[in-house]
Design an enzyme around this catalytic site. Structure first.
Site, PDB file in Angstrom:
ATOM      1  CG  ASN A   9      -1.707   1.233   1.420  1.00 35.94           C
ATOM      2  OD1 ASN A   9      -1.790   2.047   0.496  1.00 35.94           O
ATOM      3  ND2 ASN A   9      -2.304   1.403   2.591  1.00 35.94           N
ATOM      4  CE  LYS A  11      -0.148   3.440   4.593  1.00 38.15           C
ATOM      5  NZ  LYS A  11      -0.182   3.591   6.061  1.00 38.15           N
ATOM      6  CG  HIS A  96      -5.842   2.193   4.932  1.00 33.51           C
ATOM      7  ND1 HIS A  96      -5.422   3.211   5.760  1.00 33.51           N
ATOM      8  CD2 HIS A  96      -4.841   1.277   4.916  1.00 33.51           C
ATOM      9  CE1 HIS A  96      -4.212   2.928   6.205  1.00 33.51           C
ATOM     10  NE2 HIS A  96      -3.834   1.757   5.712  1.00 33.51           N
ATOM     11  CD  GLU A  98      -3.007   5.843   6.399  1.00 37.14           C
ATOM     12  OE1 GLU A  98      -2.938   5.825   5.160  1.00 37.14           O
ATOM     13  OE2 GLU A  98      -2.128   5.321   7.123  1.00 37.14           O
ATOM     14  CD  GLU A 168      -3.755  -2.253   7.172  1.00 37.97           C
ATOM     15  OE1 GLU A 168      -2.632  -2.484   6.719  1.00 37.97           O
ATOM     16  OE2 GLU A 168      -4.385  -1.229   6.892  1.00 37.97           O
ATOM     17  N   GLY A 174       2.144   2.520  10.631  1.00 39.81           N
ATOM     18  CA  GLY A 174       3.100   3.612  10.470  1.00 39.81           C
ATOM     19  C   GLY A 174       3.791   4.042  11.754  1.00 39.81           C
ATOM     20  CB  SER A 214       4.901  -1.511  12.025  1.00 38.62           C
ATOM     21  OG  SER A 214       4.502  -0.162  12.199  1.00 38.62           O
TER      22      SER A 214
HETATM   23  P1  PGA Z   1       2.656   0.439   7.602  1.00 37.66           P
HETATM   24  O1  PGA Z   1       1.207   0.657   6.900  1.00 37.66           O
HETATM   25  O2  PGA Z   1       3.194  -0.867   7.079  1.00 37.66           O
HETATM   26  O3  PGA Z   1       3.466   1.620   7.164  1.00 37.66           O
HETATM   27  O4  PGA Z   1       2.410   0.394   9.061  1.00 37.66           O
HETATM   28  C1  PGA Z   1       0.327  -0.398   6.685  1.00 37.66           C
HETATM   29  C2  PGA Z   1      -0.955   0.107   6.095  1.00 37.66           C
HETATM   30  O5  PGA Z   1      -1.385   1.210   6.492  1.00 37.66           O
HETATM   31  O6  PGA Z   1      -1.568  -0.536   5.231  1.00 37.66           O
END
Ligand code: PGA
Length: 252
Positions: A9, A11, A96, A98, A168, A174, A214
């Site tokens: 992903n 982003k 997601h 976000e 998640e 993140g 992460s």
């Molecule tokens: P990350 O993001 O691996 O940077 O924690 C995962 C995601 O938001 O899909």
């Protein structure tokens, strides 16, 4: 045995030039003998068509990061499932965290998007997960249950074969903090049980549930070796070919 899906992903990262560089490096270095793993990259909308072209003769598939549930019309700034499918994408990330927190997407919207994606022949990567506060105050199971039940409302048993769930935990996205393999496996098992309650055990057993938050080369092997973890949705570590590839290799 369930296949594993490792999806990047991206982003809001990478322009056209860096998309070409990153995808080319992934394809050139990828082990083409991966028997049980599917690899997906999800660049921003502006790079999707190029990504599809670049990956045509490779094992890498392409997904979008979002879509709107209406077919077409006066929805300034939105992109439809049909448009994404039309340029050759196979997957779309829906719900997601976000999107839920920054853009205010509700379970109802996410449900509409999932149904529209399925109708257009896209495979939704349906994201769910609790916040740290919800985990600590004991409402995590209720939150996951509401997300799963409302998100999948009206989705038929046969459509379930085309859905991937990404668990998640919001506190791990993140942040560099990863759920322990045990915490993640337990949550995945709980989600699988929810799906069994909604459908039946064969739908639940066949469902691919990715972990996201992460995931990186240092923890991927341990997470991916857990019985209920069927892949990863990777943010930060998918932006460098070497770390993404080492997660892919850890899945096999
Ligand atoms: P990350 O993001 O691996 O940077 O924690 C995962 C995601 O938001 O899909």
């Amino acid at each position: 045995m369930r296949r594993k899906i490792i999806a990047g992903n991206w982003k809001m990262n990478n322009n056209l030039k860096s998309t070409v560089e990153l995808i080319s490096e992934i394809i050139n270095k990828m082990d083409n003998h991966l028997e049980n793993t599917d690899v997906v990259v999800c660049p921003p909308f502006t790079s999707l068509e190029t990504a599809v072209e670049l990956t045509k003769n490779s094992k890498v598939r392409v997904g979008a990061q979002n879509m709107f549930y209406e077919k077409n019309g006066a929805f300034t700034g939105e992109v439809s499932a049909e448009m994404i499918k039309n340029i050759g994408c196979e997957y779309v990330i829906i719900g997601h965290s976000e999107r839920r927190t920054i853009f205010g997407e509700s379970n109802e919207w996410i449900n509409k998007k999932i149904k529209k994606a399925l109708e257009e022949g896209l495979k939704p990567i349906f994201c769910i997960g609790e916040t740290l506060e919800e985990r600590q105050n004991g409402t995590m199971e209720q939150v996951l249950k509401t997300q799963v039940f409302e998100g999948l409302s009206g989705v038929t048993e046969s459509q379930m074969a085309n859905i991937i769930i990404a668990y998640e935990p919001v506190w791990a996205i993140g942040t560099g903090v990863t759920a322990s393999p045990e915490q993640a496996d337990e949550a995945h098992k709980y989600v699988r049980n929810l799906v069994e309650n909604l459908y039946n055990s064969s739908v639940a057993q066949e469902l691919i549930i990715q972990y996201g938050g992460s995931m990186k080369p240092e923890n991927a092997k341990e997470l991916l070796s857990k019985p209920n973890i069927d892949g990863g949705l990777i943010g930060g570590a998918s932006l460098k070919a070497d770390s993404f590839l080492s997660i892919i290799n850890a899945s096999n």
